[in-house]
Motif scaffolding. Sequence first.
Motif: not given
Length: 116
Positions: A1-4, A24-35, A105-115
Amino acid sequence: QVQLVESGGGLVQAGGSLRLSCAASKSIVSISSMGWARQAPGKQRESVAQTISGGLTNYAESVKGRFTISRDNAKNTVYLQMNSLKPEDTAVYFCNVRYPAWGIYWGQGTQVTVSS
């Protein structure tokens, strides 16, 4: 499993900058995509930036020229540099990585608020 785990979100004024991190909890050297994708209240999740073949990145039209995706393999971390932020950028931001052997794999998210 991978945690982000995303970090770097917060409150910023319009015109300001913010850099999001995705560790990422695992190496990202060999990932095929990120976003990165984002979801604002009452709206569908939309892709913000996604890497494609040849080292290119597909950016949403609304963020072109303002957002930049990058990575640091030594830190197993993906970044999203956000400049010239607008109130319309307010959303929860999610990172993703795709491993050829394990899938996406997906992360849980982080809030961005622009005032304004």
